[in-house]
Design a protein around this motif. Structure first.
Motif, mmCIF file in Angstrom:
data_model
loop_
_atom_site.group_PDB
_atom_site.id
_atom_site.type_symbol
_atom_site.label_atom_id
_atom_site.label_comp_id
_atom_site.label_asym_id
_atom_site.label_seq_id
_atom_site.Cartn_x
_atom_site.Cartn_y
_atom_site.Cartn_z
ATOM 1 N N GLU A 250 22.878 37.725 44.713
ATOM 2 C CA GLU A 250 23.935 37.326 45.598
ATOM 3 C C GLU A 250 25.273 37.954 45.060
ATOM 4 O O GLU A 250 26.274 38.411 45.574
ATOM 5 C CB GLU A 250 24.068 35.920 46.013
ATOM 6 N N GLY A 251 25.538 37.483 43.870
ATOM 7 C CA GLY A 251 26.598 37.819 42.843
ATOM 8 C C GLY A 251 26.847 39.295 42.783
ATOM 9 O O GLY A 251 27.839 39.837 42.929
ATOM 10 N N LEU A 252 25.545 39.752 42.627
ATOM 11 C CA LEU A 252 25.552 41.331 42.507
ATOM 12 C C LEU A 252 26.104 42.004 43.777
ATOM 13 O O LEU A 252 27.209 42.783 43.618
ATOM 14 C CB LEU A 252 24.136 41.855 42.256
ATOM 15 N N VAL A 253 25.600 41.876 44.894
ATOM 16 C CA VAL A 253 25.855 42.495 45.990
ATOM 17 C C VAL A 253 27.548 42.084 46.381
ATOM 18 O O VAL A 253 28.066 42.716 46.976
ATOM 19 C CB VAL A 253 25.066 42.068 47.295
ATOM 20 N N ARG A 254 27.819 40.816 46.195
ATOM 21 C CA ARG A 254 29.098 40.392 46.661
ATOM 22 C C ARG A 254 30.157 41.191 45.571
ATOM 23 O O ARG A 254 31.146 41.619 46.286
ATOM 24 C CB ARG A 254 29.246 38.841 46.151
ATOM 25 N N GLY A 262 36.363 46.500 48.723
ATOM 26 C CA GLY A 262 37.584 45.743 48.849
ATOM 27 C C GLY A 262 36.909 44.525 49.579
ATOM 28 O O GLY A 262 38.129 43.994 50.336
ATOM 29 N N VAL A 263 35.749 44.518 49.948
ATOM 30 C CA VAL A 263 35.357 43.433 50.978
ATOM 31 C C VAL A 263 34.803 42.132 50.547
ATOM 32 O O VAL A 263 34.272 42.174 49.286
ATOM 33 C CB VAL A 263 34.211 44.124 51.784
ATOM 34 N N GLU A 264 35.119 41.002 51.037
ATOM 35 C CA GLU A 264 34.862 39.716 50.375
ATOM 36 C C GLU A 264 33.492 39.170 51.124
ATOM 37 O O GLU A 264 33.848 38.997 52.526
ATOM 38 C CB GLU A 264 35.592 38.722 50.313
ATOM 39 N N LEU A 265 32.411 39.195 50.818
ATOM 40 C CA LEU A 265 31.175 38.654 51.651
ATOM 41 C C LEU A 265 31.108 37.083 51.505
ATOM 42 O O LEU A 265 31.791 36.456 50.467
ATOM 43 C CB LEU A 265 29.894 39.053 51.070
#
Length: 589
Positions: A250-254, A262-265
């Motif tokens: 999850e940290g990787l994709v985020r 520049g998007v926050e998931l």
């Protein structure tokens, strides 16, 4: 040969002499002054050639689209009213002191800004197509994604290890691409469908955290998100459980979305079990941007006289479900949906149009209303939450058909009625079944792959009740696309043997196909697991591309052909003889 890129020029260079190199994007003759839009990978710069410099002007007159040029000139501000805000160098232009034609060009097969080009034309002339701005942007985006992935994994202690491209054919789902061996006549290598077995061997070898951005090969039917060769971000780690691996990934994709777009998931990603996803959305990769869900009606329909619903509800693997739509639909639009769901195996599409919710049955418009008791109709309205003006669609059949049909209908209606919300909606789908029934082969097959570990306590179900065995498998889904799939792997030889037996793989076959894995599992294999992300799919989503072919430099067509180089192609008889191969049928011309 250049001092600056065209797209990097700005007002900070006013009065400076620069040298540019690139392609003539277009040339315009404005009453004695020639303008050339010079293009390189960073963008465009406007070059001006006036008649005062006769030699330079004479060269500019010869320039045509896609000529390769070297231009030296002075940066000056564009005249008032001619600033182009759409390009980075739009405030300035370059007054040409010298223009050199490095190479002329034939007239290209299409203009680079031409709209509506057929994909076959683009792929046949892929080199020219790759010069177009959308393709330049897509491939640079792909590069930035790959770099962000490497940066994150490096910081987390992962090391990049290459695994073989020429390996052994093993049954992992799709057909293998086979490579004949000249040295060992009659024997074949296979191109890897994934590095699955090798990354497990690396865990047994003690490398702890491995990754690789690598090519994989599958000889399968193609569609928009498939290619015969595709790129996988392959990851494996030891001594971490499911949740720890998912937290890392999850940290990787985020991080990738943060660095590149520049998007926050969301943090954390929402989670659904496989059973929940199928019950609510009909698919195991739901697009959460579409605010439509299925309503379970199976229990309700077991008591009705309406045979279509009752018989489906009574099937051991049957389901009756509803999909409510709060939007206007004409009778023609409703009728046109029946052929659509038929492609997913549905025999029809029953519906109820809610005109006046408080009046049952006269307030409901549908051919099936007369077959259902008022109490059942009231329950359908309550469970689905239907209000006046809504339409309720029904699926009744084997659960697999109902899920496929209503799941696809949900997406179609969401798109057709502009219900798809903006933004990014990731989620984890977990607790997949270990096996799925292969109707054609009349046997169980692995839902993920044969090396996926069963949930703790489910080892005994592998042979006694395979349908109930749940796997430590998980997928990452984004906006309706599965972008990654992984699992905890089997690290004990006895459990692996049980899974092979459940899959109908005999001991001899298991030894022949996977003996190297089974042997090494006995040498102190650690608990391990991982995931593989589809790099092509992630980049296609981020680019807003309709197909992964638009984010791959040299892709294949839907018929698995490379139109640029003309592959696959026949080979001569001498090559075949060297490989000990004789064609059973002559290739068609």
């Amino acid at each position: 040969m250049r001092t600056h890129y065209c797209g990097k020029l700005g007002a900070d260079l006013l009065g400076k002499t620069v040298t540019l190199a690139g392609w003539a994007h277009r040339r315009r003759d404005h009453g004695g002054v020639i303008f050339i839009d010079l293009r390189d990978r960073e963008g465009l710069a406007q070059v001006v050639s006036d008649p005062d410099r006769k030699a330079t002007f004479a060269t500019a007159e010869k320039v045509r689209n896609e000529y390769v040029l070297k231009v030296t000139g002075v940066v000056r501000r564009r005249p008032e009213g001619t600033v182009n805000p759409n390009i980075a160098s739009g405030e300035i232009e370059v007054l040409a002191h010298d223009i050199e034609i490095l190479n002329p060009s034939l007239t290209p097969p299409f203009q680079l800004d031409e709209e509506g080009l057929s994909e076959n034309v683009r792929l046949t002339h892929r080199v020219i197509d790759l010069r177009r701005e959308p393709m330049q942007k897509n491939l640079r985006l792909r590069y930035r994604v790959a770099m962000a992935v490497r940066k994150y994994l490096d910081a987390q202690g992962f090391i990049d290890i290459e695994t073989p491209m020429l390996t052994r054919s093993t049954p992992e789902g799709a057909r293998d691409y086979l490579v004949p061996s000249r040295v060992h006549e009659g024997e074949f290598f296979a191109l890897p469908q994934s590095p699955q077995l090798f990354k497990q061997l690396l865990m047994i070898a003690g490398y702890d955290r491995y990754y690789q951005i690598t090519k994989c090969f599958r000889d399968e039917d193609l569609r928009a998100d498939r290619q015969p060769e595709f790129t996988q971000i392959d990851i494996e780690t030891s001594f971490l459980d499911e949740r720890a691996i998912q937290h890392l990934m999850e940290g990787l994709v985020r991080q990738v979305f943060r660095d590149v777009l520049g998007v926050e998931l969301p943090d954390p990603f929402p989670r659904l079990t496989y059973a929940e996803a199928m019950a609510r959305y009909g698919v195991d990769k739901p697009d959460l941007r579409i605010p439509l869900e299925l309503t379970e009606l199976t229990d309700l329909m077991r008591s009705v006289d309406f045979k279509v619903f009752r018989q489906a509800a009574e099937l051991p693997d049957g389901r009756v479900a509803a999909l409510k739509l709060s939007a206007e639909l004409t009778r023609k639009e409703i009728d046109d949906l029946a052929p659509f769901v038929a492609t997913y195996g549905a025999k029809g599409l029953a519906y109820i149009k809610v005109n006046e919710r408080s009046k049952i049955p006269e307030g409901l418009q549908s051919p099936i209303v007369k077959f259902l008791p008022a109490g059942v109709l009231r329950q359908v309205l309550e469970r689905s939450g239907a209000q006046n003006g809504d339409v309720i669609f029904f699926g009744a059949d084997k659960a697999s058909i109902v899920n496929a049909a209503l799941g696809a209908l949900r997406v179609k209606l969401g798109q057709d009625k502009n219900l798809v919300e903006k933004g990014w909606r990731p989620l984890w789908v977990h607790d997949f079944p270990m096996f799925e029934w292969d109707e054609e082969g009349k046997r169980w097959s692995a839902m993920h792959h044969p090396f996926t570990a069963p949930r703790d306590g489910h080892e005994d179900l592998l042979l006694s009740d395979p349908a109930r065995a749940v796997a430590k498998g998980y997928d990452m889904v984004l906006n309706g696309w599965e972008i990654g799939g992984g699992s905890i792997r089997i690290h004990r030889a006895d459990v692996q043997a049980k899974v092979f037996k459940a899959l109908g793989i005999s001991e001899d076959e298991a030894r022949a196909k996977f003996g190297f894995l089974l042997d090494n599992l006995q040498y102190g294999a650690p608990p391990h697991g991982g995931i593989a992300f589809g790099l092509d799919r992630i980049v296609a989503l981020m680019a807003g591309a309709e197909s992964i072919r638009d984010v791959i430099a040299f892709p294949k067509t839907q018929r698995a052909q490379d139109l640029l180089v003309g592959a696959p192609s026949p080979v001569d008889e001498k090559q075949l003889r060297e490989l000990g191969i004789r064609l059973r049928e002559k290739p068609k011309p």
